[in-house]
Design a protein around this motif. Structure first.
Motif, short mmCIF file in Angstrom:
data_model
loop_
_atom_site.label_atom_id
_atom_site.label_comp_id
_atom_site.label_asym_id
_atom_site.label_seq_id
_atom_site.Cartn_x
_atom_site.Cartn_y
_atom_site.Cartn_z
N ASP A 110 0.80 -1.22 0.00
CA ASP A 110 0.00 0.00 0.00
C ASP A 110 0.84 1.27 0.00
O ASP A 110 0.36 2.33 -0.42
CB ASP A 110 -0.90 0.01 1.25
N TYR A 111 2.05 1.18 0.50
CA TYR A 111 2.88 2.38 0.67
C TYR A 111 4.26 2.14 0.08
O TYR A 111 4.81 1.04 0.19
CB TYR A 111 3.01 2.72 2.17
N TRP A 112 4.81 3.20 -0.49
CA TRP A 112 6.09 3.11 -1.19
C TRP A 112 6.97 4.30 -0.81
O TRP A 112 6.48 5.43 -0.61
CB TRP A 112 5.88 3.11 -2.69
N GLY A 113 8.27 4.05 -0.77
CA GLY A 113 9.22 5.13 -0.63
C GLY A 113 9.53 5.75 -1.98
O GLY A 113 9.01 5.33 -3.01
N GLN A 114 10.43 6.73 -1.97
CA GLN A 114 10.75 7.45 -3.20
C GLN A 114 11.83 6.75 -4.02
O GLN A 114 12.05 7.10 -5.17
CB GLN A 114 11.20 8.88 -2.86
N GLY A 115 12.49 5.78 -3.42
CA GLY A 115 13.52 5.02 -4.14
C GLY A 115 14.92 5.56 -3.90
O GLY A 115 15.12 6.74 -3.63
N THR A 116 15.88 4.66 -4.01
CA THR A 116 17.29 5.03 -3.90
C THR A 116 18.06 4.29 -4.98
O THR A 116 17.83 3.10 -5.21
CB THR A 116 17.84 4.74 -2.49
N GLN A 117 18.93 5.00 -5.66
CA GLN A 117 19.67 4.42 -6.80
C GLN A 117 20.84 3.58 -6.31
O GLN A 117 21.65 4.03 -5.49
CB GLN A 117 20.18 5.53 -7.72
N VAL A 118 20.93 2.38 -6.85
CA VAL A 118 22.10 1.52 -6.63
C VAL A 118 22.73 1.26 -7.99
O VAL A 118 22.06 0.79 -8.90
CB VAL A 118 21.69 0.19 -5.96
N THR A 119 24.00 1.56 -8.11
CA THR A 119 24.73 1.34 -9.35
C THR A 119 25.96 0.49 -9.06
O THR A 119 26.77 0.85 -8.19
CB THR A 119 25.16 2.67 -9.98
N VAL A 120 26.06 -0.63 -9.76
CA VAL A 120 27.18 -1.54 -9.58
C VAL A 120 28.00 -1.54 -10.86
O VAL A 120 27.51 -1.90 -11.92
CB VAL A 120 26.70 -2.96 -9.26
N SER A 121 29.24 -1.12 -10.74
CA SER A 121 30.11 -1.06 -11.90
C SER A 121 30.90 -2.35 -12.07
O SER A 121 31.25 -3.00 -11.08
CB SER A 121 31.08 0.12 -11.77
N SER A 122 31.19 -2.67 -13.30
CA SER A 122 31.91 -3.94 -13.58
C SER A 122 33.42 -3.72 -13.58
O SER A 122 33.90 -2.62 -13.54
CB SER A 122 31.47 -4.50 -14.91
#
Length: 122
Positions: A110-122
């Motif tokens: 029912d409820y959601w946060g705004q999100g957080t970016q995760v970036t994994v570099s190779s």
């Protein structure tokens, strides 16, 4: 209403670790289930992990089993997602979600946060 705020995302090299935090506030007693989802551009939101505060249900999507751990501190109304052995394919925006029905479907929450970016570099 339940408000969710994620933090802890960032840029990390493959094989590294991150810990995401989700701070909940408001009517948190109405959210028996907490989950983490992720989404990349052009794709549907994908279930990553979820659990019930009662401890009866904990689930992970197959691709993160053995690498990610979901946990919570009910006294702090905080949920964590410890992510180890990160891979480039884990790159996404990660969302915290709260609801009443455990399961891998976004509609259950029912409820959601705004999100957080995760970036994994190779």
């Amino acid at each position: 209403q339940v408000q969710l705020v994620e933090s802890g995302g960032g840029l990390v090299q493959a094989g590294g670790s991150l810990r995401l935090t989700c701070a909940a506030s408001g009517r948190t007693f109405s959210a028996a289930v907490m989950g983490w989802f992720r989404q990349t551009p052009g794709k549907a939101r994908e279930f990553v992990a979820g659990f019930t505060w009662s401890g009866t249900n904990t689930d992970y999507t197959d691709s993160v089993k053995g690498r990610f751990t979901i946990s919570g501190d009910i006294a702090k109304n905080t949920v964590y997602l410890q992510m180890n052995s990160l891979k480039p394919e884990d790159t996404a925006v990660y969302y915290c979600a709260a609801g009443r029905i455990p399961g891998p479907f976004p509609d259950y929450y029912d409820y959601w946060g705004q999100g957080t970016q995760v970036t994994v570099s190779s």
